[in-house]
Enzyme design. Structure first.
Site, PDB file in Angstrom:
ATOM      1  N   GLN A   1      11.700   0.834  -0.090  1.00 20.33           N
ATOM      2  CA  GLN A   1      10.269   0.432  -0.106  1.00 20.33           C
ATOM      3  C   GLN A   1      10.323  -0.441   1.207  1.00 20.33           C
ATOM      4  OE1 GLN A   1       8.917  -3.181  -2.127  1.00 20.33           O
ATOM      5  NE2 GLN A   1       7.932  -1.928  -3.313  1.00 20.33           N
TER       6      GLN A   1
ATOM      7  N   TYR B   1       0.820  -8.329   2.615  1.00 21.03           N
ATOM      8  CA  TYR B   1       1.830  -7.965   3.652  1.00 21.03           C
ATOM      9  C   TYR B   1       0.927  -7.535   4.824  1.00 21.03           C
ATOM     10  CZ  TYR B   1       5.499  -9.570   0.576  1.00 21.03           C
ATOM     11  OH  TYR B   1       6.305 -10.263  -0.274  1.00 21.03           O
TER      12      TYR B   1
END
Length: 200
Positions: A61, A131
Site C-alpha cells: 500500500q 492523505y
C-alpha cells in the site's frame, strides 16, 4: 515479519502492508515503512516470502501523507495547496511545485516496481483518509488554478498519472488497485459521484 507470517498462515486471500512511504522526509508516523529506493528490497522480499508462504497474496500500500505529517517528523509539509490541518499537531503545508508533483508520480511508480521486485502480488495506491492523493482530489484542499486543480479532470490528474507510472514500470500483468474515499462527507468536498468517475 512474524506478524505477516502469522496472518498469512491464517488463510487470508490478500494482505496489505499498510502505509509505505515514497519519501523518507514526509512520513505519517515514526515507525512507517519506506520504499524510496531499493535500500530495503531484501527486507521487502523477506516480508513477501513470509506473508505468502501459505498462498496468501501480499500487496504494498503506497502513500504520501501530504499535509498529514506531524510536526515532530516534518518541518516542511507539502500538499496540493496551502490548506492546513485543523490541529496544532501539523504545520501549515506549502503547495507542491509542478516539478515536485512529477517527481512524486515517479516515486509512486518506483515503489510499485519495488513491490514487484520483492515478489509481492500487487500494489495499491492509498487515495483515502485525507492523505496526499485525497488532498488533490478534494476541492476543499486542492485550490490550485493550474492543470492539477479546479475541475475533477484536473484534480484527478495526479492519481491517474500515478497509476500510469505504475503500469508503465510494472507491466500489464501486475495487479494494481486504489483505496479511495467514496465521499468526504463535507459540504463542497469530494463526492460519491466524483469517486465513481475517478475509478471508472
Amino acid at each position: 515479519f512474524n506478524l505477516y507470517e502469522r496472518w498469512g498462515k491464517g488463510g487470508a486471500g490478500i494482505l496489505f502492508t499498510g502505509n509505505v512511504m515514497v519519501d523518507k522526509d514526509h512520513l505519517v508516523n515514526a515507525n512507517v515503512m519506506i520504499a524510496e529506493n531499493e535500500e530495503f528490497l531484501d527486507s521487502y522480499t523477506t516480508l513477501a516470502e513470509k506473508a505468502q508462504a501459505q498462498g496468501t497474496h501480499l500487496w504494498m500500500q503506497i502513500n504520501h501523507p501530504g499535509r498529514q505529517s506531524p510536526s515532530y517528523l516534518d518541518k516542511a509539509p507539502v500538499s496540493a495547496s496551502n490548506v492546513g490541518m485543523p490541529s496544532k499537531l501539523y504545520l501549515q503545508p506549502r503547495p507542491l511545485e509542478e516539478g515536485e508533483i512529477l517527481d512524486l508520480i515517479e516515486r509512486y511508480g518506483n515503489a510499485a516496481l519495488l513491490a514487484k521486485k520483492a515478489g509481492m502480488k500487487g500494489a495499491q495506491i492509498h487515495g483515502a483518509h485525507g492523505y496526499l492523493v485525497s488532498q488533490f482530489l478534494s476541492p476543499l484542499t486542492n485550490l490550485r488554478t493550474d492543470k492539477w486543480g479546479g475541475s475533477l479532470e484536473n484534480r484527478a490528474r495526479f492519481v491517474l498519472e500515478i497509476y500510469r507510472s505504475m503500469r508503465k514500470k510494472c507491466g500489464p500483468d501486475f495487479p494494481l488497485g486504489i483505496k479511495i474515499n467514496s465521499a468526504d462527507f463535507q459540504r463542497g468536498a469530494f463526492t460519491e459521484e466524483e469517486s465513481m468517475e475517478v475509478i471508472s
